[in-house]
Scaffold this motif. Structure first.
Motif, mmCIF file in Angstrom:
data_model
loop_
_atom_site.group_PDB
_atom_site.id
_atom_site.type_symbol
_atom_site.label_atom_id
_atom_site.label_comp_id
_atom_site.label_asym_id
_atom_site.label_seq_id
_atom_site.Cartn_x
_atom_site.Cartn_y
_atom_site.Cartn_z
ATOM 1 N N PRO A 152 0.808 -1.224 0.000
ATOM 2 C CA PRO A 152 0.000 0.000 0.000
ATOM 3 C C PRO A 152 0.843 1.277 0.000
ATOM 4 N N SER A 153 1.941 1.264 0.757
ATOM 5 C CA SER A 153 2.756 2.476 0.848
ATOM 6 C C SER A 153 3.412 2.820 -0.489
ATOM 7 N N GLU A 154 3.403 1.872 -1.421
ATOM 8 C CA GLU A 154 4.018 2.135 -2.723
ATOM 9 C C GLU A 154 2.979 2.563 -3.768
ATOM 10 N N LEU A 155 1.724 2.707 -3.327
ATOM 11 C CA LEU A 155 0.650 3.056 -4.261
ATOM 12 C C LEU A 155 0.153 4.474 -3.986
ATOM 13 N N SER A 156 -0.381 5.112 -5.019
ATOM 14 C CA SER A 156 -0.983 6.436 -4.831
ATOM 15 C C SER A 156 -2.310 6.276 -4.087
ATOM 16 N N GLY A 157 -2.821 7.374 -3.591
ATOM 17 C CA GLY A 157 -4.092 7.325 -2.868
ATOM 18 C C GLY A 157 -5.216 6.719 -3.691
ATOM 19 N N GLY A 158 -5.293 7.139 -4.952
ATOM 20 C CA GLY A 158 -6.351 6.634 -5.824
ATOM 21 C C GLY A 158 -6.224 5.130 -6.039
ATOM 22 N N GLN A 159 -4.964 4.687 -6.202
ATOM 23 C CA GLN A 159 -4.745 3.247 -6.377
ATOM 24 C C GLN A 159 -5.097 2.485 -5.109
ATOM 25 N N GLN A 160 -4.702 3.052 -3.960
ATOM 26 C CA GLN A 160 -5.024 2.389 -2.685
ATOM 27 C C GLN A 160 -6.530 2.236 -2.524
ATOM 28 N N GLN A 161 -7.265 3.296 -2.882
ATOM 29 C CA GLN A 161 -8.704 3.223 -2.704
ATOM 30 C C GLN A 161 -9.319 2.193 -3.651
ATOM 31 N N ARG A 162 -8.761 2.062 -4.843
ATOM 32 C CA ARG A 162 -9.289 1.047 -5.761
ATOM 33 C C ARG A 162 -8.985 -0.354 -5.240
ATOM 34 N N VAL A 163 -7.806 -0.535 -4.641
ATOM 35 C CA VAL A 163 -7.510 -1.832 -4.017
ATOM 36 C C VAL A 163 -8.514 -2.098 -2.890
ATOM 37 N N ALA A 164 -8.823 -1.035 -2.127
ATOM 38 C CA ALA A 164 -9.768 -1.195 -1.017
ATOM 39 C C ALA A 164 -11.151 -1.602 -1.525
ATOM 40 N N ILE A 165 -11.545 -1.061 -2.669
ATOM 41 C CA ILE A 165 -12.837 -1.448 -3.253
ATOM 42 C C ILE A 165 -12.782 -2.929 -3.657
ATOM 43 N N ALA A 166 -11.678 -3.327 -4.287
ATOM 44 C CA ALA A 166 -11.535 -4.731 -4.690
ATOM 45 C C ALA A 166 -11.544 -5.644 -3.464
ATOM 46 N N ARG A 167 -10.891 -5.196 -2.387
ATOM 47 C CA ARG A 167 -10.860 -6.003 -1.172
ATOM 48 C C ARG A 167 -12.266 -6.227 -0.621
ATOM 49 N N ALA A 168 -13.080 -5.157 -0.649
ATOM 50 C CA ALA A 168 -14.447 -5.289 -0.144
ATOM 51 C C ALA A 168 -15.273 -6.196 -1.062
ATOM 52 N N LEU A 169 -15.059 -6.059 -2.383
ATOM 53 C CA LEU A 169 -15.833 -6.869 -3.334
ATOM 54 C C LEU A 169 -15.480 -8.346 -3.243
ATOM 55 N N ALA A 170 -14.249 -8.633 -2.805
ATOM 56 C CA ALA A 170 -13.757 -10.017 -2.803
ATOM 57 C C ALA A 170 -14.597 -10.930 -1.916
ATOM 58 N N VAL A 171 -15.229 -10.361 -0.908
ATOM 59 C CA VAL A 171 -16.043 -11.178 -0.006
ATOM 60 C C VAL A 171 -17.444 -11.420 -0.615
ATOM 61 N N LYS A 172 -17.638 -10.885 -1.821
ATOM 62 C CA LYS A 172 -18.904 -11.040 -2.558
ATOM 63 C C LYS A 172 -20.108 -10.492 -1.778
ATOM 64 N N PRO A 173 -20.063 -9.202 -1.472
ATOM 65 C CA PRO A 173 -21.160 -8.592 -0.720
ATOM 66 C C PRO A 173 -22.368 -8.332 -1.619
ATOM 67 N N LYS A 174 -23.523 -8.178 -1.001
ATOM 68 C CA LYS A 174 -24.733 -7.846 -1.754
ATOM 69 C C LYS A 174 -24.907 -6.342 -1.867
ATOM 70 N N LEU A 175 -24.307 -5.611 -0.924
ATOM 71 C CA LEU A 175 -24.363 -4.165 -1.055
ATOM 72 C C LEU A 175 -23.031 -3.580 -0.619
ATOM 73 N N MET A 176 -22.779 -2.358 -1.088
ATOM 74 C CA MET A 176 -21.509 -1.717 -0.776
ATOM 75 C C MET A 176 -21.758 -0.380 -0.098
ATOM 76 N N LEU A 177 -20.993 -0.146 0.969
ATOM 77 C CA LEU A 177 -21.096 1.105 1.719
ATOM 78 C C LEU A 177 -19.823 1.914 1.456
ATOM 79 N N PHE A 178 -19.973 3.148 1.056
ATOM 80 C CA PHE A 178 -18.814 4.008 0.794
ATOM 81 C C PHE A 178 -18.853 5.200 1.739
#
Lengths: 218, 242
Positions: B136-162
């Motif tokens: 994470p420390s090697e990524l830009s803020g925008g990239q980190q946030q996109r990784v965070a979105i992917a991390r949340a999606l990985a658990v296969k949620p039915k809804l997403m909270l931002f």
């Protein structure tokens, strides 16, 4: 006065034997101290009121009394109080476990609580139970922050073993004392003893520094 | 059928009342944009949904499970409701790929190989296939946030909270996160978004909720409300965020 190297040469086998005991007490004592310290530290940081109070009482009791008193208590008072008879080695190791455990508990508590609470929330938000959050997310980050203060405590505990001279454990300082009493060569003997301690603490520092360098600090 | 239902939910922090008997029903497929002045309770409302905040009164039902039904049920809710934080909160000791694979492994119990495979596909989806081995420390803020979105999606949620997902980002990095969120909305994901991005609300949102003082004061179609709202407080608020 002349520095007589042959005195050291003659004393060395006994001193090395003492150093071996010092290392044994330190290593076994700190291994136990780490277990006790992690347990008490996590109880302080995350336990309910009762667990927290138990850990707090233990830590305050130990930090508030000298280690010499603690080992005397274990070796001389416990047999009278509870009919628990221990040999000097067991008493010495127990004293290190109990004493280092209290200080390590505070180190553990501090480093776990220093981890940004957003990480805990991110872990919980994935649907993990708290213990998994501690083991997989907060623990690894906290562990890296613990290394410098743990190193400090390891060195203090190693040197504290010299106080077990009072219950007659044949560790390094005791060996030095006995040889000195027989030949009165204070300069040579205490120089040798000091250098042996320096070698042990130096090795410890080196190991810690290598560990620290190999880890990404977070 | 509503996927999130607030029934007279009250939340207090000590003396301070943050949510006042909030009633709100959100259906599957909606993209709800939550706005309001700071301290109005919008973040708290969001955090009550996955029980990061405990409610003090009323009931809150997520995917047929009440947040009051005990720890193990709360964990099920959290698996159904992925969350993205303002400060990303990526796990710093793990690479981007490990961050994304973490949920499936430790929550869903997938093998390491399966989880990694899935994580790679998700990183691809957020446009970071080539960044998997970066920390994470090697990524830009925008990239980190996109990784965070992917991390949340990985658990296969039915809804997403931002929770203000772009507030910590430089303006030029925001669009890359918003684009990922828009794609997600277009796939039909149910989303609840606390944000100040009015363009996102207009283009992607299907519903706009304006909160004030712990209550929902305006609730309606984003395009209409953003063009001309009858509520003077909302009009004033919009002037400040534009």
């Amino acid at each position: 006065m002349e520095f007589d190297w042959s005195v050291i040469e003659d004393a060395l086998p006994a001193l090395l034997g003492g150093a071996r005991l010092t290392i044994l007490i330190t290593v076994v004592g700190l291994a136990g101290g780490l277990v006790v310290g992690f347990l008490a530290g996590l109880m302080r940081a995350y336990g309910n009121t009762i667990l927290n109070a138990i850990a707090f009482a233990y830590i305050e009791l130990i930090r508030g009394t000298p280690i010499v008193v603690q080992v005397m208590f274990i070796y001389f008072a416990l047999p009278m109080l509870a009919d628990i008879r221990v040999n000097p080695m067991t008493a010495a190791i127990t004293a290190i476990v109990v004493n280092a455990g209290a200080y390590i508990a505070e180190i553990v508590r501090g480093s776990f609580l220093s981890v940004h609470k957003g990480l805990k929330e991110a872990g919980l938000a994935l649907g993990l139970p708290m213990w998994k959050v501690l083991v997989y997310i907060i623990g690894p980050v906290a562990f890296r922050r613990m290394i410098p203060p743990l190193g400090n405590q390891f060195i203090v505990s190693l040197k504290d073993t010299s106080l077990f001279i009072v219950i007659g454990v044949g560790e390094l300082t005791r060996q030095g004392q006995e040889i000195m009493a027989a030949n009165f060569r204070a300069v040579e003997i205490w120089t040798a003893v000091a250098i042996l301690y320096l070698i042990m603490t130096g090795t410890l520092t080196l190991i810690l520094r290598v560990t620290e360098r190999r880890m990404r600090m977070l | 059928m509503s996927i999130v239902e607030f029934r007279k939910v009250t939340k207090t922090f000590g003396e301070v009342v943050v949510l006042r008997e909030v009633d709100l029903s959100i259906n599957a497929g909606e993209v709800v944009v939550l706005i309001g002045p700071s301290g109005s309770g919008k973040s708290t409302l969001l955090r009550c949904i996955n029980a990061l905040e405990e409610i003090n009164g009323g009931d809150l039902v997520v995917d047929d499970i009440s947040v009051l039904s005990g720890r193990s049920q709360v964990r099920v809710i959290r698996q159904e409701a992925g969350m993205v934080f303002q400060q990303f909160n990526l796990f710093p000791q793990m690479t981007a790929l490990e961050n994304v694979a973490f949920g499936p492994r430790r929550v869903r119990g997938l093998s390491k190989a399966e989880a990694t495979e899935q994580a790679k596909a998700l990183l691809q989806k957020v446009g970071l296939a080539d960044r998997g081995h970066h920390y994470p420390s090697e990524l830009s803020g925008g990239q980190q946030q996109r990784v965070a979105i992917a991390r949340a999606l990985a658990v296969k949620p039915k809804l997403m909270l931002f929770d203000e997902p772009t507030s910590a980002l430089d303006p030029e990095l925001r669009h890359e996160v918003l684009r990922v969120m828009q794609a997600l909305a277009e796939e039909g994901m149910t989303m609840i978004v606390v944000t100040h991005e009015m363009a996102f609300a207009r283009q992607v949102g299907t519903r706009l909720i304006f909160m004030e003082d712990g209550k929902i004061s305006v609730d309606g179609d984003p395009a209409t409300l953003l063009k001309n709202s009858e509520n003077p407080r909302l009009r004033e608020f919009l002037q400040h965020v534009h």
